[in-house]
Design a protein around this motif. Structure first.
Motif, PDB file in Angstrom:
ATOM      1  N   SER A 175       0.737  -1.357   0.038  1.00  0.00           N
ATOM      2  CA  SER A 175      -0.196   0.011  -0.082  1.00  0.00           C
ATOM      3  C   SER A 175       0.799   1.216  -0.100  1.00  0.00           C
ATOM      4  N   ASP A 176       1.821   0.926   0.845  1.00  0.00           N
ATOM      5  CA  ASP A 176       2.845   2.301   0.876  1.00  0.00           C
ATOM      6  C   ASP A 176       3.512   2.711  -0.345  1.00  0.00           C
ATOM      7  N   THR A 180       3.148   5.945  -2.918  1.00  0.00           N
ATOM      8  CA  THR A 180       4.500   6.592  -3.318  1.00  0.00           C
ATOM      9  C   THR A 180       4.234   6.805  -4.889  1.00  0.00           C
ATOM     10  N   LEU A 181       3.990   5.588  -5.624  1.00  0.00           N
ATOM     11  CA  LEU A 181       4.026   5.841  -7.007  1.00  0.00           C
ATOM     12  C   LEU A 181       2.867   6.836  -7.697  1.00  0.00           C
ATOM     13  N   ASP A 182       1.960   6.615  -6.808  1.00  0.00           N
ATOM     14  CA  ASP A 182       0.565   7.576  -7.169  1.00  0.00           C
ATOM     15  C   ASP A 182       1.051   8.951  -7.137  1.00  0.00           C
ATOM     16  N   ALA A 186       1.376  11.959 -10.109  1.00  0.00           N
ATOM     17  CA  ALA A 186       0.736  12.870  -9.961  1.00  0.00           C
ATOM     18  C   ALA A 186       1.419  14.273  -9.997  1.00  0.00           C
ATOM     19  N   MET A 187       2.789  14.305  -9.678  1.00  0.00           N
ATOM     20  CA  MET A 187       3.479  15.233  -9.644  1.00  0.00           C
ATOM     21  C   MET A 187       3.760  15.767 -11.051  1.00  0.00           C
ATOM     22  N   PRO A 188       3.500  17.490 -11.092  1.00  0.00           N
ATOM     23  CA  PRO A 188       3.498  18.191 -12.463  1.00  0.00           C
ATOM     24  C   PRO A 188       4.883  17.916 -13.163  1.00  0.00           C
ATOM     25  N   SER A 189       5.890  17.783 -12.564  1.00  0.00           N
ATOM     26  CA  SER A 189       7.094  17.880 -13.292  1.00  0.00           C
ATOM     27  C   SER A 189       7.467  16.474 -14.202  1.00  0.00           C
ATOM     28  N   ILE A 190       6.520  15.467 -13.901  1.00  0.00           N
ATOM     29  CA  ILE A 190       6.461  14.112 -14.474  1.00  0.00           C
ATOM     30  C   ILE A 190       5.775  14.030 -15.829  1.00  0.00           C
TER      31      ILE A 190
END
Length: 190
Positions: A175-176, A180-182, A186-190
Motif C-alpha cells: 500500500s505504501d 508513493t508511486l501515485d 501525480a507530480m506536475p514535473s513528470i
C-alpha cells in the motif's frame, strides 16, 4: 520408479490365487454399487452413508465411491519427504485433501458394512471393506492440516500468527509503495 522405503505399500495386483479371488470379489462388489436403479441389487435400495461434512449420500445406484473427480500425487510428496526436503503449502494441502478423501472412503465403507441383504441375491460387501480397512489415518495430523489452511487453500494466518503478521506487513508495504508511486505520477514535473 522406486517406491519410498519404510512405508506400507500393497500392490493392486496379486501374486497368488487367494489374492486374485479377493480382488475379483472386490470388482464384483463395485459393479453392484455402480449398477443403475433397475439393475441394482435390492439390498442397496435406501442404503446411504454420511460423509465427513455430515451430508447423507446414497450408496449404489450408479454412485461411485467418494473419490470421483479427485486425483492424487502422493509419490512426489513422499519423494520430497524422503529426500529431507521441507513440504510447502501446496504439498501440505494435497496431503490434507488425501486424508479427507480417505476419511470419506472409511465412512463410505462403514455404510457398506451396514447393508444387510435378506434377498436371494446374497449381496454382501466383504472384499471392499477388507481393502478399505487397511487405510489408517492419523487424526491428530489430519486436524492440524485442516486448521492449517484458510478457505482459499492458503496457510492460515490465524493458525500461524507469524505468517499472518508477515502478510499484514506485506499488505502495508504494498500500500505504501502504491501510494508513493501515485504521488510520483501525480507530480506536475513528470
Amino acid at each position: 520408479k522406486k517406491k519410498p522405503s519404510g512405508l506400507a505399500y500393497q500392490p493392486l495386483v496379486s501374486t497368488n490365487v487367494d489374492g486374485v479371488q479377493e480382488r475379483y470379489q472386490a470388482v464384483k462388489e463395485m459393479q453392484w454399487l455402480l449398477e443403475e436403479d433397475y439393475f441394482a441389487p435390492k439390498a442397496l435400495q435406501g442404503a446411504y452413508y454420511k460423509n465427513r461434512r455430515g451430508y447423507q449420500v446414497t450408496l449404489g445406484n450408479g454412485n461411485p465411491p467418494p473419490l470421483d473427480g479427485l486425483s492424487f500425487d502422493l509419490d512426489s510428496i513422499l519423494e520430497l519427504a524422503a529426500n529431507g526436503q521441507i513440504l510447502e503449502g501446496p504439498e501440505l494441502l494435497e496431503i490434507s485433501t488425501i486424508m479427507n478423501a480417505m476419511e470419506d472412503i472409511q465412512l463410505w465403507n462403514m455404510g457398506l458394512l451396514r447393508i444387510e441383504d435378506e434377498s436371494e441375491e446374497n449381496v454382501k460387501f466383504e472384499a471392499i471393506p477388507r481393502l478399505v480397512s487397511e487405510i489408517r489415518l492419523n487424526s491428530t495430523l489430519q486436524s492440524l492440516l485442516e486448521d492449517a489452511f484458510d478457505k482459499d487453500g492458503k496457510l492460515s494466518g490465524k493458525t500461524f500468527p507469524v505468517l499472518g503478521q508477515l502478510r499484514a506487513k506485506i499488505r502495508t508495504l504494498r500500500s505504501d509503495i502504491l501510494q508513493t508511486l501515485d504521488t510520483l505520477v501525480a507530480m506536475p514535473s513528470i
